[in-house]
Scaffold this motif. Structure first.
Motif, short mmCIF file in Angstrom:
data_model
loop_
_atom_site.label_atom_id
_atom_site.label_comp_id
_atom_site.label_asym_id
_atom_site.label_seq_id
_atom_site.Cartn_x
_atom_site.Cartn_y
_atom_site.Cartn_z
N GLN A 180 20.92 -0.34 18.19
CA GLN A 180 20.18 0.90 17.97
C GLN A 180 20.08 1.22 16.48
OE1 GLN A 180 18.40 2.38 20.06
NE2 GLN A 180 17.74 4.02 18.70
N LEU A 181 21.08 0.84 15.70
CA LEU A 181 20.98 0.99 14.25
C LEU A 181 19.83 0.14 13.70
CD1 LEU A 181 24.78 0.86 13.29
CD2 LEU A 181 23.26 2.81 12.94
N VAL A 182 19.66 -1.03 14.28
CA VAL A 182 18.53 -1.89 13.88
C VAL A 182 17.21 -1.20 14.20
CG1 VAL A 182 17.36 -4.08 14.30
CG2 VAL A 182 19.86 -4.02 14.14
N VAL A 183 17.11 -0.61 15.39
CA VAL A 183 15.88 0.09 15.80
C VAL A 183 15.57 1.22 14.82
CG1 VAL A 183 14.87 1.58 17.56
CG2 VAL A 183 16.11 -0.47 18.24
N VAL A 184 16.57 2.03 14.51
CA VAL A 184 16.36 3.16 13.60
C VAL A 184 16.00 2.68 12.20
CG1 VAL A 184 17.50 5.11 12.47
CG2 VAL A 184 17.81 4.74 14.91
N SER A 185 16.60 1.57 11.76
CA SER A 185 16.35 1.08 10.40
C SER A 185 14.90 0.69 10.20
CB SER A 185 17.26 -0.12 10.09
OG SER A 185 16.89 -1.27 10.83
N TRP A 186 14.25 0.15 11.23
CA TRP A 186 12.83 -0.20 11.11
C TRP A 186 11.99 1.05 10.89
CZ3 TRP A 186 11.92 -4.83 9.81
CH2 TRP A 186 12.56 -5.93 10.39
N THR A 187 12.30 2.13 11.61
CA THR A 187 11.55 3.36 11.44
C THR A 187 11.78 3.97 10.07
OG1 THR A 187 11.68 3.79 13.82
CG2 THR A 187 11.12 5.66 12.41
N ILE A 188 12.99 3.86 9.55
CA ILE A 188 13.28 4.35 8.20
C ILE A 188 12.48 3.56 7.17
CG2 ILE A 188 15.08 4.57 6.44
CD1 ILE A 188 17.04 5.19 8.69
N MET A 189 12.37 2.24 7.36
CA MET A 189 11.57 1.42 6.43
C MET A 189 10.12 1.88 6.40
SD MET A 189 12.89 -2.49 6.97
CE MET A 189 14.64 -2.86 7.15
N VAL A 190 9.55 2.17 7.58
CA VAL A 190 8.17 2.65 7.62
C VAL A 190 8.06 3.99 6.89
CG1 VAL A 190 6.21 3.23 9.07
CG2 VAL A 190 7.82 1.52 9.84
N SER A 191 9.01 4.88 7.16
CA SER A 191 8.97 6.21 6.54
C SER A 191 9.03 6.11 5.02
CB SER A 191 10.14 7.06 7.05
OG SER A 191 10.10 7.18 8.45
N VAL A 192 9.89 5.24 4.52
CA VAL A 192 10.02 5.07 3.07
C VAL A 192 8.73 4.52 2.48
CG1 VAL A 192 11.22 3.72 1.29
CG2 VAL A 192 12.53 4.83 3.10
N LEU A 193 8.11 3.55 3.16
CA LEU A 193 6.84 3.00 2.67
C LEU A 193 5.72 4.04 2.70
CD1 LEU A 193 6.83 -0.55 4.33
CD2 LEU A 193 6.88 -0.07 1.88
N VAL A 194 5.64 4.81 3.78
CA VAL A 194 4.60 5.82 3.90
C VAL A 194 4.77 6.89 2.83
CG1 VAL A 194 3.73 7.70 5.36
CG2 VAL A 194 4.15 5.45 6.36
N PHE A 195 6.00 7.39 2.67
CA PHE A 195 6.25 8.41 1.65
C PHE A 195 5.99 7.86 0.26
CE2 PHE A 195 9.11 10.55 -1.36
CZ PHE A 195 8.71 11.87 -1.19
N GLY A 196 6.47 6.65 0.00
CA GLY A 196 6.33 6.07 -1.33
C GLY A 196 4.90 5.79 -1.71
N TYR A 197 4.13 5.15 -0.82
CA TYR A 197 2.76 4.79 -1.18
C TYR A 197 1.86 6.02 -1.27
CZ TYR A 197 -1.76 2.56 -1.35
OH TYR A 197 -3.02 2.17 -1.74
N THR A 198 2.01 6.95 -0.32
CA THR A 198 1.19 8.15 -0.36
C THR A 198 1.52 8.99 -1.60
OG1 THR A 198 1.24 8.16 2.07
CG2 THR A 198 0.35 10.11 0.98
N SER A 199 2.79 9.05 -1.95
CA SER A 199 3.18 9.77 -3.17
C SER A 199 2.59 9.12 -4.40
CB SER A 199 4.71 9.82 -3.29
OG SER A 199 5.29 10.51 -2.20
N TRP A 200 2.56 7.79 -4.41
CA TRP A 200 2.00 7.08 -5.56
C TRP A 200 0.49 7.30 -5.66
CZ3 TRP A 200 -1.54 3.03 -6.07
CH2 TRP A 200 -1.59 2.44 -7.35
N ARG A 201 -0.19 7.28 -4.50
CA ARG A 201 -1.64 7.46 -4.51
C ARG A 201 -2.04 8.89 -4.85
NH1 ARG A 201 -5.53 3.86 -4.73
NH2 ARG A 201 -6.85 5.13 -3.38
N PHE A 202 -1.26 9.85 -4.37
CA PHE A 202 -1.61 11.26 -4.57
C PHE A 202 -0.45 11.99 -5.26
CE2 PHE A 202 -3.81 9.65 -0.78
CZ PHE A 202 -5.12 9.85 -1.17
N ASN A 203 0.45 12.58 -4.47
CA ASN A 203 1.66 13.19 -5.00
C ASN A 203 2.65 13.32 -3.85
OD1 ASN A 203 1.24 15.78 -3.61
ND2 ASN A 203 -0.39 16.12 -5.12
N ARG A 204 3.84 13.82 -4.15
CA ARG A 204 4.90 13.86 -3.14
C ARG A 204 4.61 14.82 -2.00
NH1 ARG A 204 10.67 13.38 -6.46
NH2 ARG A 204 10.48 11.14 -6.92
#
Length: 326
Positions: A180-204
């Motif tokens: 289950q930690l593995v399952v949650v870690s994949w979702t955290i990776m997506v969240s980090v990518l979404v937050f990071g790329y959208t923040s870079w393109r626009f703002n936080r």
């Protein structure tokens, strides 16, 4: 027992981080940072997962799919730390000062709430009946090359995201906290990518809004908390990373981003057969948005590092289909 599983999972994440940084430096020795620290972290973990899980899959072709050899593969990634450049790169992201503001704090709180709310034992039908059970069968046989039409379908189904389950159940038996930690870690990776790329393109603020749209989606929101739903966030991570890297390769005329897009897109097909149409659609779109496709491809394949990395990535994906043919 739970403390040991958290410790084992931390070691597993560390191996992904080290392997991912080494892969990133191999592909991009000149530029040692991504678009921002969040995108860089997400991409490193994805690259590390491709290496580690690919090696675990390769191991499953022999009769060595047992816990000592599985964890030996994980520990072997730390050998990259003998390289000064890898050590420096692994620590660099943590040494830079952080610009704290409300969107970043809210993003971290959202992740903390998500982890606390969704970190339940795996008791759902799909992951137990197919993917988790498939890894148990692989471990019982010590190899993935077995089975017939009368056995569980998971033996033949690509499940890249679930291969790390074996690291937990090979040591801790039927206790499913590690998976289950593995399952949650994949979702955290997506969240980090979404937050990071959208923040870079626009703002936080836009990054926070995009993360909320992702985490509050019904499928994600109930994943783990609902006994019938476990979402494959690895699939989402690879699709998203491929899509924005295709765009950035066009916008920046960057072969590195183009290579990353292809590497990530290949691994969509290591997760599910059913996404073949979406895979083809994004591949065609990503290729033909390039200003000069022929020049881009010639430039890409003239670089031995990119060619080797893409061949290795395609080879790891091909192992899933070769396994079924054998």
């Amino acid at each position: 027992m739970n403390y040991l599983q958290f410790l084992a999972f931390t070691v597993y994440l560390g191996s992904l981080w080290v392997a991912g940084n080494a892969a990133y430096l191999f592909l991009n020795p000149g530029q040692r940072c991504g678009l921002n620290r969040f995108v860089y972290a997400g991409e490193c973990f994805l690259l590390g997962a491709i290496l580690v899980i690919g090696e675990l899959l390769f191991l499953s072709f022999s009769h060595l799919y047992r816990w000592p050899f599985l964890w030996a593969v994980v520990m072997a990634q730390f050998i990259f730390l003998v390289l000064p450049s890898v050590r420096h790169q692994c620590a660099r992201i943590f040494s830079r000062s952080i610009s704290w503001d409300f969107p970043l704090i809210a993003f971290l709180l959202l992740l903390a709430i998500f982890i606390f709310r969704n970190l339940f034992f795996l008791v759902d039908v799909d992951s137990h009946n197919v993917y988790l059970y498939a890894q148990k069968l692989w471990l019982d046989q010590g190899i993935s090359l077995f089975g017939n039409q009368g056995m569980n379908a998971g033996v033949f189904t690509p499940h890249f995201n679930a291969v790390p389950y074996a690291l937990g159940i090979s040591v801790f038996g039927l206790d499913t906290l590690f998976p289950q930690l593995v399952v949650v870690s994949w979702t955290i990776m997506v969240s980090v990518l979404v937050f990071g790329y959208t923040s870079w393109r626009f703002n936080r603020w836009y990054g926070l809004a995009a993360t909320m749209m992702f985490l509050f989606n019904d499928h994600i929101f109930y994943s783990g908390a609902n006994s019938w739903v476990i979402i494959n966030s690895a699939l989402i991570a690879f699709f998203f990373a491929a899509a924005y890297n295709f765009w950035q390769s066009r916008a920046q005329e960057d072969n590195f981003r183009f290579a990353l897009a292809l590497i990530f897109l290949f691994h969509v097909m290591a997760n599910k057969y059913q996404v073949a149409i979406a895979f083809i659609f994004l591949l065609v779109l990503g290729l033909f948005i390039q200003p000069s496709l022929g020049r881009r491809l010639r430039s890409l394949f003239s670089n031995r590092r990119y060619t080797l990395a893409m061949a290795l990535s395609a080879g790891f994906v091909g192992l899933w289909y070769l396994k079924n043919l054998i």
